[in-house]
Scaffold this active site. Structure first.
Site, PDB file in Angstrom:
ATOM      1  N   HIS A 237       1.094  38.718  13.824  1.00  0.00           N
ATOM      2  CA  HIS A 237       1.237  37.505  13.018  1.00  0.00           C
ATOM      3  C   HIS A 237       1.462  37.849  11.547  1.00  0.00           C
ATOM      4  CE1 HIS A 237       0.730  34.182  15.741  1.00  0.00           C
ATOM      5  NE2 HIS A 237      -0.307  34.763  16.319  1.00  0.00           N
ATOM      6  N   ARG A 240       4.970  38.937  10.643  1.00  0.00           N
ATOM      7  CA  ARG A 240       6.022  37.935  10.656  1.00  0.00           C
ATOM      8  C   ARG A 240       6.391  37.490   9.229  1.00  0.00           C
ATOM      9  NH1 ARG A 240       7.092  35.096  15.548  1.00  0.00           N
ATOM     10  NH2 ARG A 240       7.728  36.758  16.947  1.00  0.00           N
ATOM     11  N   ARG A 354      19.047  49.060  31.562  1.00  0.00           N
ATOM     12  CA  ARG A 354      18.964  50.115  30.548  1.00  0.00           C
ATOM     13  C   ARG A 354      18.946  51.510  31.171  1.00  0.00           C
ATOM     14  NH1 ARG A 354      15.390  46.545  27.637  1.00  0.00           N
ATOM     15  NH2 ARG A 354      13.592  47.490  28.682  1.00  0.00           N
ATOM     16  N   ASP A 383      17.802  49.914  40.716  1.00  0.00           N
ATOM     17  CA  ASP A 383      18.836  50.536  39.876  1.00  0.00           C
ATOM     18  C   ASP A 383      19.239  51.875  40.464  1.00  0.00           C
ATOM     19  OD1 ASP A 383      17.172  52.744  38.849  1.00  0.00           O
ATOM     20  OD2 ASP A 383      16.107  51.203  37.720  1.00  0.00           O
ATOM     21  N   GLY A 413      13.975  50.618  24.510  1.00  0.00           N
ATOM     22  CA  GLY A 413      12.765  50.058  25.087  1.00  0.00           C
ATOM     23  C   GLY A 413      11.540  50.364  24.244  1.00  0.00           C
ATOM     24  N   GLY A 415       8.362  49.837  25.821  1.00  0.00           N
ATOM     25  CA  GLY A 415       7.263  50.010  26.756  1.00  0.00           C
ATOM     26  C   GLY A 415       6.440  48.752  26.945  1.00  0.00           C
TER      27      GLY A 415
END
Length: 453
Positions: A237, A240, A354, A383, A413, A415
């Site tokens: 928060h 942001r 990905r 995949d 990515g 995770g």
């Protein structure tokens, strides 16, 4: 005296004592019975029965019949009944004690003397005679233990008492251990609310100490994990606000630069977008873990939802140089939160895109497994990438876990995608797991009850 060591020690000790007492009492009672048989009246009655049966066998089958009768009696009785000739030799070749010989000698001397009790003599058809002489001196522990008809009852009684004591001890030990096992399973699943110690009552031993230690550990872990979740949420928060200012400053910088293309500003914008996406994922994960914004329950057309997710991801797949194969889907409906389910399936599909190899395809299938309890919708996303090491299969659904740091950074990515999917599916009473394909690549299987409430 409340410690587990002493409880075990005293319980086994008491069991052994009870076992010994029962056996000793049984032997004592039996020996008293034998002593009673040595009295004239009891001995006469018992020997008279033996004489009658032995004489009957001898009359019918001769010496061999008498020998068979002697073997049978010797196998059953604790006190051997010797069958002696006038010379003191046993018909079965058994050793004859001195006292038995003395009794035989008395019978030989008194055989022609009138008496109220007849002599225990067996007369053969050829004129030979044998004497039935009980040999109490030959009663030994070995003979006692080797006679099943004698030892069975004491052993059964002692075994029954020992079994009851051991059963009580087993239940006494197993009950709290079972509670500890259930608590450990709950803790492994992330539920730290169960406490074992208070359920054990006034019991005081090492198991109770272990239970309270486990409770303290669970409370501490719950506090630490909760603090971590709040920390991630609060930090996200707080990030942001400066991130919004970065975007505003970036917009002003582009206005001042005019039409001049500045790679530096483009790089700042990309990194700011990545940071904004990461913050959004952290907040989503935090809301799922803390139970905030519980998923709504409404009918969701899973078939249509899968088609939308696949269609939204085709552009990303095209940029990666791969395709998405969507198999013919059956009609399937579940109850849940459409946005949350969309996000969970999309995260799994984007992860597959990905990591799949270029010029390959990601396969998406939906099947329905019917059962008497409830139908289960099974979604599989496979995949053609390098797969995941077997030891990492159960860890890829944990936050910030990466199979390969370099590979995941290159693929963009963080995770968090599979961790969010895992918690979203669990919020719908579903299951999600990963496994390696035999032909190469990873397949993620999602199971959702078609009537989740």
């Amino acid at each position: 005296m409340h410690r587990l060591f002493w409880k075990l020690f005293l319980s086994f000790w008491a069991t052994l004592i009870l076992f010994s007492v029962v056996v000793m009492l049984s032997v004592s009672i039996y020996i008293d019975h034998l002593h009673g048989q040595q009295s004239p009246s009891a001995g006469f009655e018992n020997i008279s029965q033996h004489v009658a049966k032995a004489q009957s066998r001898a009359d019918a089958h001769g010496v061999e019949g008498l020998r068979d009768w002697a073997r049978n009696i010797d196998h059953k009785n604790l006190v051997p009944v010797l069958v002696l000739d006038n010379a003191g030799h046993d018909l079965l070749g058994r050793e004859v004690s001195q006292r038995a010989l003395e009794r035989l000698h008395r019978h030989l001397q008194q055989q022609n003397v009138p008496d109220t009790h007849p002599n225990p003599i067996i007369r053969m058809a050829n004129g030979d005679q044998y004497w039935l002489i009980p040999d109490f001196q030959s009663v030994t522990i070995g003979r006692f233990l080797s006679r099943p008809s004698v030892i069975t009852l004491p052993l059964l009684a002692a075994t029954l008492i020992g079994a009851l004591v051991c059963l009580f001890l087993a239940r006494y030990l197993a009950a709290p251990i079972e509670r500890l096992r259930r608590a450990a399973q709950d803790y492994a699943g992330g539920d730290f609310s169960y406490r074992v110690g208070p359920s054990l009552g006034r019991r005081r031993d090492e198991i109770v100490d272990l239970a309270y230690a486990l409770d303290n550990m669970a409370e501490r872990l719950d506090t630490l994990i909760d603090s971590q979740r709040h920390f991630l949420r609060d930090v996200s928060h707080e990030l942001r606000s400066p991130l919004a200012r970065v975007h505003a400053a970036l917009g002003l910088a582009r206005q001042r630069a005019g039409n001049i293309i500045t790679p530096e500003l483009d790089r700042i914008e990309r990194e700011a977008d990545c940071l904004n996406e990461l913050i959004g994922q952290i907040l989503s994960l935090s809301r799922l873990e803390t139970g905030m914004n519980a998923p709504i329950r409404e009918p969701v057309d899973l078939t249509l939802l899968l088609q939308e997710v696949v269609e939204d991801s085709r552009l990303e797949a095209h940029a990666k140089g791969c395709a998405i194969d969507l198999a013919a889907l059956p009609t399937a409906t579940v109850k849940g939160d459409p946005a949350l389910l969309h996000s969970a399936i999309e995260n799994v599909l984007r992860n597959a895109i990905r990591h799949t190899a270029r010029q390959t395809s990601v396969t998406v299938t939906l099947t329905i497994r019917h059962s008497d309890i409830e139908n289960v919708c099974v979604i599989q996303i496979a995949d053609s990438g390098p797969g995941v090491p077997e030891l990492m299969l159960h860890k890829i659904f944990e936050p910030f876990v990466r199979v390969s740091e370099a590979r995941d950074r290159e693929s963009g990515g963080y995770g968090l995608g599979l961790a969010i999917a895992h918690r979203a599916i669990r919020a719908h009473r579903g299951e999600i797991q990963a496994s390696n394909r035999a032909t190469g690549g990873l397949v993620v299987t999602i199971r959702l009850p078609s009537k989740s409430g």
